[in-house]
Design an enzyme around this catalytic site. Structure first.
Site, short mmCIF file in Angstrom:
data_model
loop_
_atom_site.label_atom_id
_atom_site.label_comp_id
_atom_site.label_asym_id
_atom_site.label_seq_id
_atom_site.Cartn_x
_atom_site.Cartn_y
_atom_site.Cartn_z
N GLU A 78 -10.13 5.40 6.92
CA GLU A 78 -8.72 5.73 6.94
C GLU A 78 -8.34 7.10 6.37
O GLU A 78 -7.49 7.79 6.93
CB GLU A 78 -7.92 4.64 6.22
CG GLU A 78 -7.96 3.33 6.97
CD GLU A 78 -7.47 2.19 6.11
OE1 GLU A 78 -6.33 1.76 6.31
OE2 GLU A 78 -8.24 1.73 5.25
N ARG A 94 0.83 -1.21 0.00
CA ARG A 94 0.00 0.00 0.00
C ARG A 94 0.87 1.26 0.00
O ARG A 94 0.49 2.29 -0.54
CB ARG A 94 -1.01 0.01 1.15
CG ARG A 94 -2.13 1.01 0.92
CD ARG A 94 -3.22 0.95 1.97
NE ARG A 94 -4.33 0.06 1.64
CZ ARG A 94 -5.34 0.36 0.84
NH1 ARG A 94 -5.41 1.54 0.25
NH2 ARG A 94 -6.30 -0.50 0.61
N1 LUZ Z 1 -5.66 -4.65 5.49
C1 LUZ Z 1 -5.33 -5.54 4.55
C2 LUZ Z 1 -5.79 -3.35 5.22
O1 LUZ Z 1 -5.21 -6.73 4.86
N2 LUZ Z 1 -5.18 -5.12 3.28
C3 LUZ Z 1 -5.29 -3.83 2.90
O2 LUZ Z 1 -5.14 -3.50 1.75
C4 LUZ Z 1 -5.60 -2.91 3.91
N3 LUZ Z 1 -5.69 -1.62 3.62
C5 LUZ Z 1 -5.95 -0.75 4.59
C6 LUZ Z 1 -6.13 -1.20 5.88
N4 LUZ Z 1 -6.05 -2.49 6.19
MO1 MOS Z 2 -6.94 -1.56 9.00
S1 MOS Z 2 -5.29 -0.43 9.10
O1 MOS Z 2 -7.06 -2.79 10.04
O2 MOS Z 2 -8.11 -0.97 8.09
#
Ligand code: LUZ
Ligand code: MOS
Length: 766
Positions: free
Chosen positions: A704, A304
């Site tokens: 987020e 990410r």
């Molecule tokens: N969790 C995950 C996340 O497993 N994959 C993601 O792309 C993600 N993105 C944002 C927050 N949690």
């Molecule tokens: Mo997440 S950082 O558990 O969306």
């Protein structure tokens, strides 16, 4: 009490895992964690613990009947350390006793000796010795090497961002009840009920259908319970399974802060090239992610970072590389933003350095490079909307940023010891799990014969309001009042194979699944109504709790409709599955369309620095945020403001410190998060006429993205600092604590002064 209600929650009446009534025969687990960051266990004697009154059992890796392995993406993390320890805080022994205090006392009585091994804490050191969690990855677009020569300015630099403690209100917690035979029921404070189910089954050598996980709600999570709730549930399950007694574990705040993972610290290099007009032609960056001692979610977070490397900007030539570096710190994990904030901080640092070197206004460079509709991201996807530009322009207009700039410049001319600063922060965040397979959700809807409705989905309520949103979707889809609907706990028996409630996508995906289930029920009810009213079902719909024919209300209300359906033996229940359509990503070419859509927005942030003391305030934040068509305005405002303040905390005062691998900031007296007194005045607006064809009821995810507005606080502070010390080159080392402020303002003079004093002392000695 239904799980979507907010008032009882605010009154403190909602039950968390620790509030569930003690079942008869309850035992409590506590953990002995490694006091050292790296070493071999040379002696372990648990007898002093076992001999303490009230201790039921003392468990080590040898007692695990299945696999001693909790790793998800990479299987590199034992539940209980055996032979070696890899971070301070790593669980080694679980002690089970009749009270939490006894369990902790017994754990402390265990005799353990280590042969200490050298620890690695710096991600660049780890990378230099090839100690990576997974091979490095690179995203590229255009030709960076070729582009540098056509730039009028090329600047390079380094950016550091620190970790961040989640500080969810409810610490990690689980309660396990043995059921008949070998079966277990687990109440866990987790964002990922299925992960708890799968990993516990693996550890105990059971099948997933031997384990039921139930989650009512969490007292916050922020990513800290996506992977990291699992070991505690597994430890309690191990004890409950061996003893056939109920077992509870709840970490103390200090244990939680020492033993669990946090946001990843990043150390990064950047190089940016622009033409004389401030158009960015090329951008290159390398991210050294401090992953800690085990993979946890690091590879996904790393990915990410790459996806968000260029932030809200279009850059035609890009090459970004990310390395996930293994160190002897607790495994860092998911945290709101999931690697994107770290990458965006680097991009904003690069723009800031370029603005300084070129003598341009940072905001002019930002504006000139914002993504337009159709622009290509480094991963090949094209921006579907022009909302990066729209929200930035709207922010400049609403808050009259040009006037603010002038006012602040005048203020800074007239004031010697306090300086004000200003920054804008655009955010663009991709919605969908970057691991495509996780983009699925399911729901189970029951309509009872009295017309009341029960909804189960895979979404976990953690205070973010997902259930209030799902309630709204169901109320609309069934055409009935929300008062008839309850949103149930998240339970693996009712909804299976759930993705974690994460990636801001909980309401999007589970809301859509619930909507599909409701539509299936409504379609059957329309047939029933058509029969009663002797019309064609195509003419029938349900709204405002009544059947309508060609849009006109009839006398057939919801209760009668439901009751007729039951007597006609028509099913009043439906299960549905939703998979986000069209998204794909090819990790060979690092190209694809990984996101359903992007969320956009912009913030303007004002700060004031006391240049004598190094203290500061973040005074005011104005935001224009793209929420699509909001599913719940109040929830969205809460996410907008909460996310912003959490981001400001990460960028300014929250300083996670380790000394030789030991967490020095394991309490609220040493780890400071924003409180109400340092929260700025916030004026948030939602983008007018916002729309989104790609999520439920044309809404947009909001969990987020707002955190990243907080990044602007760092640069607004830097702006104030430069007004006091225009002679010094700025630095990109977050958090911008008052100590760092003071060192920037006066640190070099202090060094000169120290030197003078030392020289004078030497003269005297001679
Ligand atoms: N969790 C995950 C996340 O497993 N994959 C993601 O792309 C993600 N993105 C944002 C927050 N949690
Ligand atoms: Mo997440 S950082 O558990 O969306």
């Amino acid at each position: 009490m239904s799980n979507h209600e907010i008032a009882p929650h605010a009154r403190g009446e909602s039950l968390f895992v620790g509030d569930l009534p003690d079942p008869p025969g309850l035992l409590h687990a506590a953990v002995l964690a490694s006091p050292i960051p790296h070493g071999r266990i040379v002696r372990l004697d648990t007898t002093p613990a076992a001999e303490i009154d009230g201790v039921a059992c003392v468990l080590t890796a040898a007692d695990i009947p299945g696999e001693n392995q909790i790793g998800g993406i990479v299987q590199d993390e034992p539940l209980l350390a055996a032979g070696e320890v890899h971070f301070a805080g790593q669980p080694i022994v679980a002690v089970v006793a009749d009270s939490p205090r006894r369990a902790r006392r017994a754990a402390a009585a265990i005799e353990i000796e280590f042969e200490e091994l050298p620890g690695v804490f710096d991600p660049r050191h780890a990378a230099a010795t090839g100690s990576l969690i997974v091979p490095s990855r690179t995203f590229s677009l255009g030709d960076v090497d070729d582009a540098w020569s056509s730039c009028d300015a090329v600047v390079e630099g380094r950016a550091e961002s620190g970790g961040q403690e989640h500080l969810y209100l409810e610490t990690q917690s689980a309660l396990v009840l043995p059921q008949e035979g070998k079966r277990l029921k687990i109440f866990s404070s987790t964002q990922a009920p299925t992960a708890v189910q799968r990993i516990t089954a693996r550890v105990l050598g059971l099948a997933m259908n031997d384990i039921e996980v139930d989650v009512a709600r969490l007292g916050g999570a922020f990513g800290g319970k996506e992977d990291q709730a699992t070991p505690w549930a597994a430890i309690a399950a191990l004890a409950a399974s061996l003893l056939r007694r109920p077992v509870r574990i709840t970490l103390s705040r200090a244990e939680d802060m020492r033993m669990t993972g946090k946001r990843h610290p990043y150390s990064s290099d950047f190089k940016i090239g622009l033409n004389a007009d401030g158009k960015i032609l090329a951008y290159e960056a390398t991210y050294y992610q401090n992953a800690g001692a085990a993979a946890d979610l690091s590879p996904a977070i790393l990915e990410r970072s790459l996806f968000h490397s260029t932030g809200s900007y279009f850059v035609p030539n890009v090459r970004v590389t990310a390395l996930s570096c293994r160190t002897n710190l607790p495994p860092f994990t998911a945290f709101r933003g999931f690697g994107a904030p770290q990458a965006m901080f680097v991009m904003e640092s690069a723009i800031t350095r370029a603005a300084e070197v070129m003598g341009m206004d940072r905001i002019d460079i930002q504006r000139r490079n914002l993504l337009a509709e159709g622009d290509t991201f480094p991963y090949g996807m094209k921006a579907q909307q022009g909302n990066a530009r729209r929200s930035f322009a709207e922010t400049e207009r609403r808050f009259d940023v040009a006037r603010l700039r002038r006012e602040i410049d005048v203020y800074n001319c007239n004031n010697r010891l306090t300086k004000r600063g200003l920054a804008m922060m655009p955010v663009c965040f991709g919605i969908s799990f970057t691991s495509t397979f996780l983009n699925q959700a399911a729901a189970l809807v029951h309509v009872y014969t009295d017309g009341s409705v029960s909804v189960s989905t895979g979404a976990v309520e953690m205070g973010q309001g997902v259930n209030a949103k799902i309630l709204n979707v169901v109320s609309h889809a069934l055409g009935i009042d929300a008062g008839r609907i309850t949103v149930e706990t998240t339970n693996t028996l009712r909804v299976a194979n759930t993705s974690p409630t994460a990636a801001s996508s909980g309401a999007d995906m589970n809301g859509r699944a619930a909507q599909i289930a409701c539509r299936a029920i409504i379609d059957r009810l329309r047939e029933v109504a058509a029969e009663i009213l002797e019309v064609d079902s195509s003419q029938v719909s349900v709204s405002a709790e009544a059947v309508t024919v060609d849009g006109k209300p009839t006398k057939v209300g919801w209760n009668r409709l439901v009751s007729e359906a039951y007597f006609k033996r028509v099913s009043l229940s439906a299960q549905a599955h939703y998979a986000t359509p069209k998204i794909h990503f090819d990790r060979e070419t690092e190209k694809g369309e990984p996101f359903a859509y992007h969320v956009y927005g912009s913030a303007v942030i004002e700060t004031t620095v006391d240049c004598l003391r190094g203290t500061y305030t973040v005074d005011r934040v104005g935001i224009v945020h793209d929420a699509g068509r909001s599913l719940n305005q109040l929830v969205d405002v809460g996410q907008l403001e909460g996310g912003l303040v959490q981001g400001i905390g990460w960028m300014t005062m929250e300083e996670l410190l380790f000394e030789n691998g030991r967490n020095l900031t394991d309490s609220l007296s040493t780890y400071k998060i924003p409180d109400i007194l340092c929260t700025p005045e916030i004026e948030g607006h939602f983008l007018d006429d916002a729309d989104n064809p790609n999520a439920v009821m044309r809404s947009k995810a909001i969990g987020e993205p707002p955190l990243m507005y907080g990044i602007g606080a760092y640069f607004a502070l830097l702006d104030a600092l430069r007004a006091f010390r225009p002679d010094r080159e700025t630095f990109f080392h977050a958090p911008m604590t008052p100590e760092r402020v003071l060192m920037f303002l006066h640190g070099d003079r202090h060094a000169a002064l120290t030197e003078e004093i030392a020289e004078a002392a030497a003269v005297v000695q001679r």
